[in-house]
Scaffold this motif. Structure first.
Motif, PDB file in Angstrom:
ATOM      1  N   PRO A   1       0.791  -1.237   0.000  1.00 27.05           N
ATOM      2  CA  PRO A   1       0.000   0.000   0.000  1.00 27.05           C
ATOM      3  C   PRO A   1       0.823   1.288   0.000  1.00 27.05           C
ATOM      4  CG  PRO A   1       0.043  -0.944   2.192  1.00 27.05           C
ATOM      5  CD  PRO A   1       0.759  -1.924   1.303  1.00 27.05           C
ATOM      6  N   ARG A   2       2.120   1.186   0.140  1.00 22.69           N
ATOM      7  CA  ARG A   2       3.002   2.355   0.175  1.00 22.69           C
ATOM      8  C   ARG A   2       4.207   2.082  -0.729  1.00 22.69           C
ATOM      9  NH1 ARG A   2      -0.958   4.157   2.129  1.00 22.69           N
ATOM     10  NH2 ARG A   2      -1.237   5.136   4.172  1.00 22.69           N
ATOM     11  N   PRO A   3       4.998   3.100  -1.052  1.00 21.60           N
ATOM     12  CA  PRO A   3       6.219   2.839  -1.827  1.00 21.60           C
ATOM     13  C   PRO A   3       7.095   1.812  -1.112  1.00 21.60           C
ATOM     14  CG  PRO A   3       5.798   5.195  -1.670  1.00 21.60           C
ATOM     15  CD  PRO A   3       4.816   4.533  -0.766  1.00 21.60           C
ATOM     16  N   LEU A   4       7.616   0.851  -1.869  1.00 22.51           N
ATOM     17  CA  LEU A   4       8.456  -0.213  -1.315  1.00 22.51           C
ATOM     18  C   LEU A   4       9.823  -0.154  -2.003  1.00 22.51           C
ATOM     19  CD1 LEU A   4       8.723  -2.777   0.460  1.00 22.51           C
ATOM     20  CD2 LEU A   4       7.841  -4.097  -1.488  1.00 22.51           C
ATOM     21  N   LEU A   5      10.853   0.195  -1.239  1.00 17.04           N
ATOM     22  CA  LEU A   5      12.199   0.356  -1.793  1.00 17.04           C
ATOM     23  C   LEU A   5      13.037  -0.906  -1.558  1.00 17.04           C
ATOM     24  CD1 LEU A   5      13.028   4.032  -0.711  1.00 17.04           C
ATOM     25  CD2 LEU A   5      11.554   3.182  -2.542  1.00 17.04           C
ATOM     26  N   ASN A   6      14.122  -0.994  -2.351  1.00 15.64           N
ATOM     27  CA  ASN A   6      14.996  -2.181  -2.327  1.00 15.64           C
ATOM     28  C   ASN A   6      14.161  -3.452  -2.443  1.00 15.64           C
ATOM     29  OD1 ASN A   6      17.297  -0.659  -2.240  1.00 15.64           O
ATOM     30  ND2 ASN A   6      18.160  -1.701  -0.456  1.00 15.64           N
ATOM     31  N   ARG A   7      13.458  -3.539  -3.554  1.00 19.05           N
ATOM     32  CA  ARG A   7      12.507  -4.625  -3.756  1.00 19.05           C
ATOM     33  C   ARG A   7      13.195  -5.981  -3.648  1.00 19.05           C
ATOM     34  NH1 ARG A   7       7.679  -2.191  -5.663  1.00 19.05           N
ATOM     35  NH2 ARG A   7       6.799  -4.199  -6.269  1.00 19.05           N
ATOM     36  N   PRO A   8      12.532  -6.950  -3.027  1.00 18.01           N
ATOM     37  CA  PRO A   8      13.171  -8.232  -2.693  1.00 18.01           C
ATOM     38  C   PRO A   8      13.665  -9.017  -3.895  1.00 18.01           C
ATOM     39  CG  PRO A   8      10.803  -8.304  -2.313  1.00 18.01           C
ATOM     40  CD  PRO A   8      11.141  -6.880  -2.549  1.00 18.01           C
ATOM     41  N   ASP A   9      12.972  -8.909  -5.032  1.00 16.99           N
ATOM     42  CA  ASP A   9      13.401  -9.671  -6.207  1.00 16.99           C
ATOM     43  C   ASP A   9      14.735  -9.170  -6.754  1.00 16.99           C
ATOM     44  OD1 ASP A   9      11.684  -7.395  -6.706  1.00 16.99           O
ATOM     45  OD2 ASP A   9      11.823  -7.859  -8.845  1.00 16.99           O
ATOM     46  N   LEU A  10      15.117  -7.924  -6.412  1.00 13.66           N
ATOM     47  CA  LEU A  10      16.377  -7.366  -6.892  1.00 13.66           C
ATOM     48  C   LEU A  10      17.536  -7.627  -5.925  1.00 13.66           C
ATOM     49  CD1 LEU A  10      15.092  -3.911  -8.209  1.00 13.66           C
ATOM     50  CD2 LEU A  10      15.548  -5.985  -9.535  1.00 13.66           C
ATOM     51  N   ILE A  11      17.236  -7.876  -4.659  1.00  9.48           N
ATOM     52  CA  ILE A  11      18.302  -8.097  -3.674  1.00  9.48           C
ATOM     53  C   ILE A  11      19.129  -9.328  -4.033  1.00  9.48           C
ATOM     54  CG2 ILE A  11      18.703  -8.747  -1.250  1.00  9.48           C
ATOM     55  CD1 ILE A  11      16.535  -6.704  -0.500  1.00  9.48           C
ATOM     56  N   GLY A  12      18.489 -10.327  -4.634  1.00 10.49           N
ATOM     57  CA  GLY A  12      19.210 -11.527  -5.058  1.00 10.49           C
ATOM     58  C   GLY A  12      20.299 -11.261  -6.078  1.00 10.49           C
ATOM     59  N   ASN A  13      20.221 -10.119  -6.778  1.00 10.61           N
ATOM     60  CA  ASN A  13      21.272  -9.758  -7.741  1.00 10.61           C
ATOM     61  C   ASN A  13      22.633  -9.597  -7.070  1.00 10.61           C
ATOM     62  OD1 ASN A  13      19.470  -9.646  -9.872  1.00 10.61           O
ATOM     63  ND2 ASN A  13      19.184  -7.424  -9.769  1.00 10.61           N
ATOM     64  N   LEU A  14      22.644  -9.399  -5.757  1.00 15.27           N
ATOM     65  CA  LEU A  14      23.884  -9.117  -5.041  1.00 15.27           C
ATOM     66  C   LEU A  14      24.657 -10.375  -4.688  1.00 15.27           C
ATOM     67  CD1 LEU A  14      22.528  -6.330  -2.650  1.00 15.27           C
ATOM     68  CD2 LEU A  14      23.685  -6.040  -4.844  1.00 15.27           C
ATOM     69  N   ASP A  15      24.075 -11.559  -4.885  1.00 10.00           N
ATOM     70  CA  ASP A  15      24.822 -12.801  -4.649  1.00 10.00           C
ATOM     71  C   ASP A  15      26.127 -12.750  -5.431  1.00 10.00           C
ATOM     72  OD1 ASP A  15      22.761 -13.733  -3.149  1.00 10.00           O
ATOM     73  OD2 ASP A  15      22.032 -15.193  -4.608  1.00 10.00           O
ATOM     74  N   ARG A  16      27.201 -13.229  -4.809  1.00 13.55           N
ATOM     75  CA  ARG A  16      28.519 -13.173  -5.453  1.00 13.55           C
ATOM     76  C   ARG A  16      28.515 -13.829  -6.831  1.00 13.55           C
ATOM     77  NH1 ARG A  16      32.395 -11.486  -1.808  1.00 13.55           N
ATOM     78  NH2 ARG A  16      31.882 -11.792   0.391  1.00 13.55           N
ATOM     79  N   ASP A  17      27.819 -14.966  -6.971  1.00 13.89           N
ATOM     80  CA  ASP A  17      27.857 -15.682  -8.245  1.00 13.89           C
ATOM     81  C   ASP A  17      26.809 -15.183  -9.236  1.00 13.89           C
ATOM     82  OD1 ASP A  17      25.849 -16.669  -6.642  1.00 13.89           O
ATOM     83  OD2 ASP A  17      26.147 -18.761  -7.190  1.00 13.89           O
ATOM     84  N   LYS A  18      26.008 -14.193  -8.854  1.00 15.34           N
ATOM     85  CA  LYS A  18      25.071 -13.570  -9.793  1.00 15.34           C
ATOM     86  C   LYS A  18      25.559 -12.207 -10.234  1.00 15.34           C
ATOM     87  CE  LYS A  18      20.914 -15.812  -7.966  1.00 15.34           C
ATOM     88  NZ  LYS A  18      19.691 -15.599  -7.161  1.00 15.34           N
TER      89      LYS A  18
END
Length: 415
Positions: free
Chosen positions: A165-182
């Motif tokens: 219902p409000r702006p949601l930052l650092n969306r969870p589907d993008l956090i996985g991009n930070l994995d070392r092997d990704k």
């Protein structure tokens, strides 16, 4: 199913930033720990005090005990408030966290230092998920990390994200991009950016490599000796090693018990003077900010083992790095930094990097949970407080911008 927002039923706590600062300054936390333990024994402790006790235990080196306390507290209460210093909060931020050790969630309290923002932290717990009614807030941000222990929490938030219902930052589907092997696959072809392929290797594969049954290229094409190895899931340099040949790899495996590792080619990023320079940048709303510069005579460098406090010459260079950052380092790597920010897609993240001997931006890792703080002595590091306040101001401005954009767009939409 997310229902309308409600008045939050939170528990107040001292919080991460305040307790960490005390520990950093050498304050003995044992009396406070004993006081909280006594309240628990009496049955008079509040949930926030239990969470504070968990953190104190971790700061005192009692990680496992601290995590047991935290899990017990979170089993019956998930929402906590870190009050604003302002009489009336100008913004209410909801941080979505996971039940993990103190380094596993973005230390957002430091970033809000001195602001008029009230922080609510909602722990997304295994088996419990999100509450049916979310606490009222102006903007939300996911603070859980990309680690294995946070996967379930991130999945729960991701499923709810389209209806938030409000702006949601650092969306969870993008956090996985930070994995070392990704991350290296995401950034591999960015012009002006060098990121070694970081790949998963099993213990069995590395044993075969150490005994000559396979070659480096059988693990990944660009791998060669010398290489960097670290246990999968490790942080802060635990188990990190430079291995010059098969014999060094064999000796490393004797010392390590883990079954899974990350390996990558070693990049010698020494400057012409023989010293190594490693930088930490904060990417806030797409713009880079200097957090620190560590200078040492060793490649496996982080700020603590660079002993910056003991060298006036090193600190003078770091001060110039911060002062000239926008027109020097950031300008040199503008296109690489812009493209990295675009591809990662997060509103806020941290980059540990250097410059390779060709002058390219050498990226070691990126994450959303590294500590950006203003705890260093202003006497020893007089140039740091203004720089940290600059980062904090950018972070709070980003939160306000998203909240304002939503208000301007109308009650039902998110920025």
């Amino acid at each position: 199913m997310l229902h309308p927002l409600s008045a939050p039923n939170y528990a107040d706590r001292i919080g991460f930033a305040h307790l960490t600062r005390k520990a950093f300054e050498g304050v003995d936390l044992h009396p406070l720990r004993d006081q909280l333990l006594a309240r628990i024994a009496e049955g008079t402790a509040q949930a926030g005090e239990g969470l504070d006790l968990s953190l104190i235990a971790q700061l005192l080196g009692e990680k496992e005990a601290g995590l047991v306390i935290q899990t017990e507290v979170l089993a019956f209460h998930q929402l906590f408030r870190t009050p604003s210093t302002a009489p009336k909060p100008g913004l209410r931020v909801l941080a979505l966290a996971a039940d993990i050790d103190m380094g596993g969630n973005t230390p957002i309290e430091f970033l809000l230092e001195g602001s008029d923002i009230e922080l609510l932290t909602l722990y997304v717990i295994k088996g419990s998920g999100l509450p049916e009614t979310l606490p009222d807030h102006d903007v939300a941000i996911v603070v859980a990390s990309d680690s294995e222990e946070c996967r379930e929490a991130l999945t729960v938030i991701e499923q709810a994200a389209p209806r938030w219902p409000r702006p949601l930052l650092n969306r969870p589907d993008l956090i996985g991009n930070l994995d070392r092997d990704k991350l290296y696959r995401l950034l591999a072809d960015v012009p002006g950016l060098d990121i070694p392929a970081t790949v998963h290797a099993t213990r069995a594969q590395l044993l075969d490599l150490s005994q000559g049954r396979i070659v480096c290229g059988d693990i990944t094409e660009e791998l060669h000796f010398p290489m960097i190895a670290r246990p999968r899931g490790s942080h802060a340099g635990v188990g990190l090693a430079k291995l010059d040949d098969a014999a060094a790899l064999a000796a490393y495996l004797v010392e390590r018990q883990e079954q899974d590792f990350f390996v990558a080619r070693f990049v010698d990023y020494a400057s012409p003077d023989g010293l190594y320079r490693k930088y930490r940048l904060a990417m806030v709303d797409g713009k880079p900010y200097a957090c620190h510069m560590a200078i040492a005579d060793r490649w496996d460098i982080w700020y603590l083992n660079a002993y910056m406090a003991f060298s006036e010459e090193k600190r003078a260079e770091e001060a110039v790095f911060m002062l000239d950052f926008d027109r020097a380092f950031a300008a040199r790597h503008r296109h690489a930094l812009d493209e990295m920010s675009r591809r990662v897609g997060l509103d806020y993240f941290i980059v540990d990097c250097a410059e390779n001997q060709s002058g390219e931006l050498l990226v070691f890792e990126a994450d959303n949970t590294a500590v950006v703080h203003n705890m260093d002595s202003p006497v020893v590091f007089p140039y740091k407080p203004p720089q940290m306040r600059k980062i904090f101001a950018a972070f709070t401005a980003m939160l306000s911008r998203h909240a304002k954009a939503r208000d301007e767009a109308g009650e039902g939409s998110a920025a």
